[in-house]
Design a protein around this motif. Sequence first.
Motif, PDB file in Angstrom:
ATOM      1  N   CYS A  31     -24.151  57.349  63.170  1.00 47.77           N
ATOM      2  CA  CYS A  31     -23.240  56.771  62.176  1.00 47.77           C
ATOM      3  C   CYS A  31     -22.209  55.844  62.802  1.00 47.77           C
ATOM      4  CB  CYS A  31     -22.543  57.886  61.415  1.00 47.77           C
ATOM      5  SG  CYS A  31     -21.674  59.038  62.495  1.00 47.77           S
ATOM      6  N   CYS A  32     -21.871  56.088  64.080  1.00 45.01           N
ATOM      7  CA  CYS A  32     -20.865  55.245  64.735  1.00 45.01           C
ATOM      8  C   CYS A  32     -21.001  55.419  66.243  1.00 45.01           C
ATOM      9  CB  CYS A  32     -19.455  55.612  64.276  1.00 45.01           C
ATOM     10  SG  CYS A  32     -18.940  57.277  64.721  1.00 45.01           S
ATOM     11  N   CYS A  81     -14.794  56.583  60.999  1.00 41.14           N
ATOM     12  CA  CYS A  81     -15.937  57.495  60.870  1.00 41.14           C
ATOM     13  C   CYS A  81     -15.592  58.794  61.590  1.00 41.14           C
ATOM     14  CB  CYS A  81     -17.194  56.820  61.401  1.00 41.14           C
ATOM     15  SG  CYS A  81     -18.717  57.639  60.918  1.00 41.14           S
ATOM     16  N   CYS A  82     -16.164  59.045  62.766  1.00 40.75           N
ATOM     17  CA  CYS A  82     -15.925  60.320  63.424  1.00 40.75           C
ATOM     18  C   CYS A  82     -14.689  60.256  64.323  1.00 40.75           C
ATOM     19  CB  CYS A  82     -17.151  60.709  64.230  1.00 40.75           C
ATOM     20  SG  CYS A  82     -18.601  60.824  63.176  1.00 40.75           S
ATOM     21  N   CYS A 103     -20.730  59.127  67.735  1.00 43.19           N
ATOM     22  CA  CYS A 103     -21.957  59.932  67.755  1.00 43.19           C
ATOM     23  C   CYS A 103     -23.021  59.298  68.649  1.00 43.19           C
ATOM     24  CB  CYS A 103     -22.503  60.098  66.345  1.00 43.19           C
ATOM     25  SG  CYS A 103     -21.588  61.297  65.367  1.00 43.19           S
ATOM     26  N   LYS A 108     -24.248  62.429  58.923  1.00 45.72           N
ATOM     27  CA  LYS A 108     -23.595  61.535  57.957  1.00 45.72           C
ATOM     28  C   LYS A 108     -24.492  60.351  57.638  1.00 45.72           C
ATOM     29  CE  LYS A 108     -18.888  61.823  59.352  1.00 45.72           C
ATOM     30  NZ  LYS A 108     -17.766  61.167  59.982  1.00 45.72           N
TER      31      LYS A 108
HETATM   32 ZN    ZN Z   1     -19.487  58.708  62.946  1.00 53.84          ZN
END
Ligand code: ZN
Length: 177
Positions: free
Chosen positions: A93-94, A138-139, A97, A72
């Motif tokens: 990304c966050c 996000c995830c 992850c 991402k």
């Molecule tokens: Zn993420």
Amino acid sequence: MTISIDREKKIVEILHKQGKASILELVEAFGVSSMTIHRELDKLAEAGIVQKKHGGVVLLTHSTTGCSMCGKPISERMVFIVQLESGEQKRACCAHCGLMIQNQSRDPLNSLTTDYLHGHIISADQAVYILGSDLAICCVPSVLSFGSQQDAEKFQKGFGGKTGNIKKAIQFLHGRL
Ligand SMILES: [Zn+2]
Ligand SMILES: [Zn+2]
């Protein structure tokens, strides 16, 4: 000294268009001092978005701007950086992850994450995490990082989730909590 999120965004936009820019160019474009530009570039460089070169700045290539875990695009507000002993840097990304990458790496040296409330880069080891809040930004399951217990609890009141340290966050991601 004012740091403007807006200006940072515009700097990144300029770099997206031309790939690089000189400090002088940015000073003229924004009508601020070169000190201010340097400050903002330092922040962007710390987040791994740009690299300062003699008298100017370049945008890091796209292959390094996507999440190393899920691919991402990475937002400045959530970036998680894992520094490996080999000198390699992995960006996520966050925190979801990022912690997965850190946990899978054989030689993680140091990790940085972003305080979700203030957007500052903070130490991942010392951050307070909110696990599984209702706000999945996000995830999923969502893991967000904060610079202080107080800020985490403030967020928790509105959006739920559990607070925990880095160890708890890793356990949570592996379904052991
Ligand atoms: Zn993420
Ligand atoms: Zn990711």
